[in-house]
Write a protein that holds these residues in place. Structure first.
Motif, PDB file in Angstrom:
ATOM      1  N   GLY A   1      28.045  50.815  26.785  1.00 19.60           N
ATOM      2  CA  GLY A   1      27.686  49.906  26.897  1.00 19.60           C
ATOM      3  C   GLY A   1      28.036  49.207  28.383  1.00 19.60           C
ATOM      4  O   GLY A   1      27.490  48.266  28.721  1.00 19.60           O
ATOM      5  N   LEU A   2      28.119  50.600  28.915  1.00 19.99           N
ATOM      6  CA  LEU A   2      29.172  49.402  30.871  1.00 19.99           C
ATOM      7  C   LEU A   2      27.701  49.121  31.533  1.00 19.99           C
ATOM      8  O   LEU A   2      27.258  50.014  31.933  1.00 19.99           O
ATOM      9  CB  LEU A   2      29.592  51.394  31.123  1.00 19.99           C
ATOM     10  N   ALA A   3      28.007  48.195  31.433  1.00 20.22           N
ATOM     11  CA  ALA A   3      26.903  47.525  32.880  1.00 20.22           C
ATOM     12  C   ALA A   3      27.756  48.042  34.091  1.00 20.22           C
ATOM     13  O   ALA A   3      26.632  48.437  35.666  1.00 20.22           O
ATOM     14  CB  ALA A   3      27.007  46.203  32.259  1.00 20.22           C
ATOM     15  N   GLU A   4      28.910  47.262  34.646  1.00 15.20           N
ATOM     16  CA  GLU A   4      29.187  47.284  35.992  1.00 15.20           C
ATOM     17  C   GLU A   4      30.612  47.880  35.882  1.00 15.20           C
ATOM     18  O   GLU A   4      31.502  47.486  34.487  1.00 15.20           O
ATOM     19  CB  GLU A   4      29.025  46.255  37.097  1.00 15.20           C
ATOM     20  N   LEU A   5      31.093  48.979  36.831  1.00 16.40           N
ATOM     21  CA  LEU A   5      32.826  49.043  37.004  1.00 16.40           C
ATOM     22  C   LEU A   5      33.256  49.406  38.276  1.00 16.40           C
ATOM     23  O   LEU A   5      32.436  49.464  39.405  1.00 16.40           O
ATOM     24  CB  LEU A   5      32.148  50.321  36.572  1.00 16.40           C
ATOM     25  N   HIS A   6      34.557  48.020  38.317  1.00 16.75           N
ATOM     26  CA  HIS A   6      34.949  48.201  39.847  1.00 16.75           C
ATOM     27  C   HIS A   6      35.862  48.296  39.802  1.00 16.75           C
ATOM     28  O   HIS A   6      36.475  48.725  38.613  1.00 16.75           O
ATOM     29  CB  HIS A   6      35.024  46.354  39.769  1.00 16.75           C
ATOM     30  N   VAL A   7      36.077  49.564  40.820  1.00 18.11           N
ATOM     31  CA  VAL A   7      37.384  50.093  41.427  1.00 18.11           C
ATOM     32  C   VAL A   7      37.808  49.574  42.527  1.00 18.11           C
ATOM     33  O   VAL A   7      37.512  49.366  43.348  1.00 18.11           O
ATOM     34  CB  VAL A   7      37.313  51.349  41.846  1.00 18.11           C
ATOM     35  N   SER A   8      39.063  49.021  41.992  1.00 15.06           N
ATOM     36  CA  SER A   8      39.700  48.266  43.644  1.00 15.06           C
ATOM     37  C   SER A   8      41.256  48.352  43.892  1.00 15.06           C
ATOM     38  O   SER A   8      41.971  48.706  42.630  1.00 15.06           O
ATOM     39  CB  SER A   8      39.118  46.684  43.754  1.00 15.06           C
ATOM     40  N   GLU A   9      41.446  48.267  44.644  1.00  9.39           N
ATOM     41  CA  GLU A   9      43.180  47.951  44.750  1.00  9.39           C
ATOM     42  C   GLU A   9      43.755  46.732  44.535  1.00  9.39           C
ATOM     43  O   GLU A   9      43.130  45.409  45.549  1.00  9.39           O
ATOM     44  CB  GLU A   9      43.770  49.149  46.444  1.00  9.39           C
ATOM     45  N   VAL A  10      44.952  45.973  43.748  1.00  9.54           N
ATOM     46  CA  VAL A  10      44.678  44.333  43.533  1.00  9.54           C
ATOM     47  C   VAL A  10      45.208  44.124  44.737  1.00  9.54           C
ATOM     48  O   VAL A  10      45.951  45.507  45.810  1.00  9.54           O
ATOM     49  CB  VAL A  10      46.246  44.512  43.169  1.00  9.54           C
ATOM     50  N   GLY A  11      46.118  42.975  45.105  1.00 10.47           N
ATOM     51  CA  GLY A  11      45.899  42.041  46.530  1.00 10.47           C
ATOM     52  C   GLY A  11      47.658  42.193  46.551  1.00 10.47           C
ATOM     53  O   GLY A  11      48.044  42.497  45.753  1.00 10.47           O
ATOM     54  N   ALA A  12      47.975  41.658  46.995  1.00  7.26           N
ATOM     55  CA  ALA A  12      49.600  41.589  47.989  1.00  7.26           C
ATOM     56  C   ALA A  12      50.457  41.215  47.049  1.00  7.26           C
ATOM     57  O   ALA A  12      51.588  40.866  46.734  1.00  7.26           O
ATOM     58  CB  ALA A  12      49.363  41.034  49.231  1.00  7.26           C
TER      59      ALA A  12
END
Length: 281
Positions: A252-263
C-alpha cells in the motif's frame, strides 16, 4: 501564506523543501550549540558537521527557539493574511519548543492553536502535511488540528542506533534503559511511545537489528495506503538499501521519503542512526 489557516512547525519535522514550499509550511529552527557557538538547524549547521563533532567527542547540545522567534513567525503569518494559525511541534518530552510556542501564542495578533504532536522527524512532518492539506481545503482551525492529531494516531516511528550513549547524555532515554542496551553488546531498536523514546527490542548484531527494523515497518504498514520515511545519520547506503526493500514489500505504499536527519536529532542519536516512520493516511 495567504490561506485562512497558516501552518507552522519546527525544523525537526525534516520535511522536504519542495513540500514545505508547495504547502506554504513555515519551520521555526531549533538551535545546536557546538562548543560555545549557537547555530540554527537547517541554515547554519548540518547533520554531517554534528556527526563529525560527536566522533571527535566535542560537546554538542541543543536548545529550543525562544518565544520571540515564534512571535516573529506568527506575526509574519498574520501579515500575510492568515486569520488563524496551527503550530505543530515535536514532542514536549524532548524539548521546550512547545512551551515557547505557547508563550508566543498568548500575544499573537490572530488565534494560534499550539499542538504537541508527540512526534519528531517525519512523524511530525506527516502531521504537518495532513494539517496543511486540510487548511488548503478550507478547513477550520479545529478541523486542521483534528487532521494532524488523527495522522499522529496512525503514525509510528522506529529506529536503530549504534549506541544509546548519545541519547543517555542528552537525557532522552533513561540511564537504566541505556544500561540495558549496552549489556552484552546488543544493538538497540527503539520506538516512539507516548511522546517518549522507549527501548523496543535488543538484537545481537547491527545486521540483524536492521533486518528486524524492516520487518517491524512492514508489519506496521500492512496493506492499507501508507506513507513511509527512512531517516539516517551518516549512513546513506544503509538507508537506500532499506528503502528499496520497503518499496518491494509494502503493497500500500503511497510515498517514500529518504533523508538524513538534521543536526538536532543527530546530536542526540549519533552517527549510524537508521529510522523508519510509517504513517497511515
Amino acid at each position: 501564506m495567504s490561506r485562512h489557516v497558516a501552518i507552522i512547525t519546527d525544523s525537526t519535522a525534516y520535511l522536504p523543501q519542495q513540500a514545505m514550499e508547495r504547502h506554504s509550511i513555515t519551520a521555526v529552527p531549533l538551535t545546536v550549540v557546538l562548543g560555545d557557538e549557537a547555530l540554527e538547524e537547517g541554515t547554519e549547521i548540518s547533520a554531517r558537521s554534528v556527526a563529525q563533532a560527536l566522533r571527535k567527542r566535542r560537546p554538542v547540545t541543543t536548545s529550543r527557539p525562544g518565544p520571540e522567534v515564534f512571535a516573529a513567525a506568527y506575526r509574519a503569518a498574520a501579515e500575510a493574511g492568515a486569520q488563524a494559525i496551527v503550530s505543530l511541534h515535536l514532542s514536549a518530552e524532548f524539548s521546550g519548543t512547545y512551551d515557547a510556542a505557547v508563550l508566543a501564542a498568548r500575544e499573537a495578533e490572530v488565534p494560534v492553536r499550539v499542538v504537541d504532536s508527540g512526534m519528531v522527524a517525519m512523524a511530525l512532518g506527516f502531521c504537518a502535511l495532513a494539517a496543511a492539506e486540510t487548511a488548503e481545503a478550507g478547513g477550520t482551525p479545529d478541523e486542521v488540528v483534528s487532521a494532524a492529531e488523527k495522522r499522529a494516531q496512525g503514525t509510528a516511528a522506529y529506529f536503530y542506533v549504534d549506541t544509546l550513549d548519545y541519547l543517555r547524555r542528552g537525557g532522552r532515554i533513561g540511564a537504566a534503559q541505556a544500561l540495558l542496551g549496552s549489556a552484552l553488546a546488543v544493538k538497540p531498536l527503539l520506538q516512539l511511545e507516548g511522546g517518549r523514546i522507549e527501548l523496543r527490542e535488543k538484537v545481537r548484531t547491527a545486521s540483524k537489528a536492521i533486518a528486524r527494523l524492516e520487518e517491524i515497518a512492514v508489519e506496521r504498514a500492512g496493506a492499507a495506503p501508507v506513507d513511509i520515511a527512512v531517516h539516517h545519520l551518516a549512513a546513506p547506503d544503509r538507508a537506500e538499501v532499506l528503502a528499496d526493500r520497503l518499496r518491494e514489500r509494502v503493497p500500500g505504499l503511497a510515498e517514500l521519503h529518504v533523508s538524513e536527519v538534521g543536526a538536532v536529532i543527530g546530536a542526540h542519536t549519533g552517527p549510524g542512526l537508521l529510522g523508519v516512520v510509517v504513517s497511515h493516511r
